[in-house]
Write an enzyme that holds these catalytic residues in place. Structure first.
Site, PDB file in Angstrom:
ATOM      1  CE  LYS A  62      31.953  -1.662 -35.868  1.00  0.00           C
ATOM      2  NZ  LYS A  62      32.384  -0.560 -34.786  1.00  0.00           N
ATOM      3  CG  LEU A  66      26.946 -11.434 -41.213  1.00  0.00           C
ATOM      4  CD1 LEU A  66      27.014 -13.088 -41.529  1.00  0.00           C
ATOM      5  CD2 LEU A  66      28.403 -11.336 -41.064  1.00  0.00           C
ATOM      6  N   GLY A  68      26.737  -5.307 -43.918  1.00  0.00           N
ATOM      7  CA  GLY A  68      27.327  -4.305 -43.585  1.00  0.00           C
ATOM      8  C   GLY A  68      26.005  -3.104 -43.914  1.00  0.00           C
ATOM      9  CB  THR A  69      26.317   0.382 -44.570  1.00  0.00           C
ATOM     10  OG1 THR A  69      27.316   0.922 -42.868  1.00  0.00           O
ATOM     11  CG2 THR A  69      25.699   1.708 -44.647  1.00  0.00           C
ATOM     12  N   GLY A 144      36.350  -6.764 -34.004  1.00  0.00           N
ATOM     13  CA  GLY A 144      37.815  -7.215 -34.202  1.00  0.00           C
ATOM     14  C   GLY A 144      39.206  -6.284 -33.669  1.00  0.00           C
ATOM     15  CD  GLU A 233      26.562  19.677 -54.234  1.00  0.00           C
ATOM     16  OE1 GLU A 233      27.492  20.117 -54.069  1.00  0.00           O
ATOM     17  OE2 GLU A 233      25.845  19.369 -53.047  1.00  0.00           O
ATOM     18  CG  LEU A 351      30.227   3.476 -55.591  1.00  0.00           C
ATOM     19  CD1 LEU A 351      30.331   2.883 -57.452  1.00  0.00           C
ATOM     20  CD2 LEU A 351      29.223   3.443 -55.361  1.00  0.00           C
ATOM     21  CG  HIS A 477      11.435  -3.345 -81.899  1.00  0.00           C
ATOM     22  ND1 HIS A 477      11.419  -2.064 -81.358  1.00  0.00           N
ATOM     23  CD2 HIS A 477      10.018  -3.584 -82.654  1.00  0.00           C
ATOM     24  CE1 HIS A 477      10.635  -1.819 -82.474  1.00  0.00           C
ATOM     25  NE2 HIS A 477       9.330  -2.342 -82.478  1.00  0.00           N
TER      26      HIS A 477
END
Length: 499
Positions: A62, A66, A68-69, A144, A233, A351, A477
């Site tokens: 929606k 594409l 997402g967050t 959807g 916090e 995640l 190294h």
């Protein structure tokens, strides 16, 4: 008016639904093997993999974009701002000067920074749309809703509605920022992560509520750019999910950056004054002492909650759990046998990479394969400077579980590559291994490029490696990865070479 009909699509007879008026009819696509609701990291990956495996697939999203967050207003844009602000901070401070690089009249044009961030986002989201076309995933732009166990109705962004018939449904709608009930987001003074990513100026004073991943990443961005950042916090330490020793060093590095912390403090109330100032009422959890705290903007980062609004789960009898998540079994199946859920809407860490792995696993299962996710080997990264990365158990978790373990540590200050960079000597690698079997149980890193280094530790844990296995693996190294080898040596026999 709604009625069934039969239509021919791509020379194949299939069921479809006719919706709307005669002038605005829309026929649903060919019946699918799977419809994925949500086009974020879990959803788009599930859709691509399902189509790659031969399943007729549609993905309903929606947002109109594409990714997402994560790609639009999360992981990707935040990393762009973290990178830009780090470059500015390095150039503006003493780091460049000690390498003989000097400059005058250094400035940060926030609008240009934002444009560069947007460019990265647009390129990546457009890339996913290209992949949908490449792998023949039908991309349906709209909201959807599950209207039946084999049916998804879509309220299209173009004003057209449709219904898609499908054998299986995968819910991958992700999560959204959790607001404080008395301090709703206006994205001007009271910010979610979305608002913080889009600021067109550097505020003089910024309050961050919550010392988690998002709060500390975005707080560090604006601290580098010149804001006076104070983090509030509830817990008595920052990022309480981290290994305690890592958390302590992490706080010191953030304080060196100029960030201030109010720990063990509750936010009892708050308001916006004159449309331009945030005023908070704080209470010390231990003493009960109260204070009023003001700032120009306030980033509320107290966590995220599953996004399940308007999904229509009640239409098929699916009930959410006490935290608003979709209950699933070990194969992502809900209480309805052909409806599945993955990513932030189900249990487990919120995640993007966890959602991606679940997306691949569910697609493989639907294709008759044995996809799975090893939840004991999912890395977590905080992209501040230095970075924090971890995988597996913390010392506190092992103690609580009564598991006997040994510890191997190696400081960045003793690593030759870190010393040559001279910006990476603060931090360490910590490996926790079973005291009897030597199997690696957890790895914790604080230092530059920790987010890249954690992949080696994750791979080791995926294959059940011991600390001796890592210790006996030849590392190039000079590299930062040698710090992992030395920590493994310390865990294995207690005798690292360079410390």
């Amino acid at each position: 008016m709604l009625k069934s009909t039969r239509v021919i699509l791509n020379n194949k007879k299939t069921s479809a639904m006719v919706l709307g008026t005669a002038q605005n009819r829309f026929y649903s696509a060919e019946k699918k093997n799977v419809v994925v609701i949500g086009g974020g990291p879990g959803g788009y990956v599930a859709a691509i993999k399902a189509s790659q495996l031969g399943l007729k697939t549609a993905c309903v999203e929606k947002r109109g974009s594409l990714g997402g967050t994560c790609l639009n207003v999360g992981c990707i844009p935040s990393k762009a701002l973290l990178h830009a602000s780090h470059l500015y901070h390095e150039a503006h401070g003493t780091t460049f000067a000690k390498w003989g690089i000097t400059m005058k009249d250094l400035n940060m044009d926030v609008s240009v920074m934002q444009k560069q961030k947007d460019k990265a986002v647009k390129g990546l989201t457009g890339g996913i749309e290209f992949l949908f076309k490449k792998y023949k995933v039908e991309y349906v732009k709209g909201e959807g809703t599950v209207t039946g166990k084999n049916e998804v109705s879509v309220k299209g962004l173009d004003g057209k509605n449709s219904t898609i018939a499908t054998d299986n449904i995968v819910i991958a709608t992700g999560s959204e920022a959790t607001p404080l009930p008395f301090l709703p987001f206006d994205e001007k003074v009271i910010l979610s992560s979305t608002g913080a990513l889009a600021l067109d100026h550097v505020p003089k004073r910024m309050t961050v509520i919550g010392a988690g991943v998002i709060g500390l990443e975005m707080g560090s961005v604006y601290s580098r750019l010149g804001s006076e950042v104070t983090v509030i916090e509830y817990s008595d330490r920052i990022s309480p999910f981290l290994d305690k020793e890592v958390s302590a060093v992490f706080q010191k590095t953030m304080e060196k950056l100029g960030m201030k912390f109010k720990l063990g403090v509750s936010v009892k109330s708050g308001k916006v004054v004159d449309g331009k100032t945030c005023q908070l009422e704080l209470v010390n959890n231990a003493t009960g002492a109260a204070e009023t705290f003001e700032s120009d903007v306030c980033l509320v980062s107290i966590g995220r909650r599953p996004h399940t609004a308007n999904l229509g789960l009640n239409n098929v009898g699916i009930t959410l759990d006490e935290r608003g998540r979709v209950p699933v079994d070990d194969h992502f199946r809900t209480s309805v046998s052909n409806i599945y859920a993955i990513g932030d809407v189900v249990r487990g860490p919120m995640l993007a990479h966890k959602a991606e792995d679940e997306g691949i696993a569910i697609a493989e299962q639907l294709a008759g394969r044995s996809g799975h996710v090893n939840y004991d080997a999912i890395p977590n990264v905080i992209y501040t400077h230095p970075e924090i990365a971890s995988v597996g158990k913390t010392e506190e978790e092992l103690v609580k579980a009564g598991i006997k373990y040994k510890v191997g540590k190696f400081p960045y200050s003793a690593n030759s590559r870190a010393r040559t960079i001279d910006d990476g000597t603060e931090g360490f690698v910590k490996i926790l291994a079973d005291a009897q079997t030597d199997k690696v149980l957890g790895v914790h890193i604080i230092g530059i490029y920790a987010g890249e280094l954690i992949a080696e530790a994750t791979l080791a844990m995926e294959y059940g490696a011991s600390s001796e296995d890592i210790a006996r693996t030849c590392h190039a190294h000079p590299t930062l990865s040698e710090a992992i080898k030395e920590a493994a040596v310390a865990a294995y026999d207690g005798k690292p070479i360079h410390a």
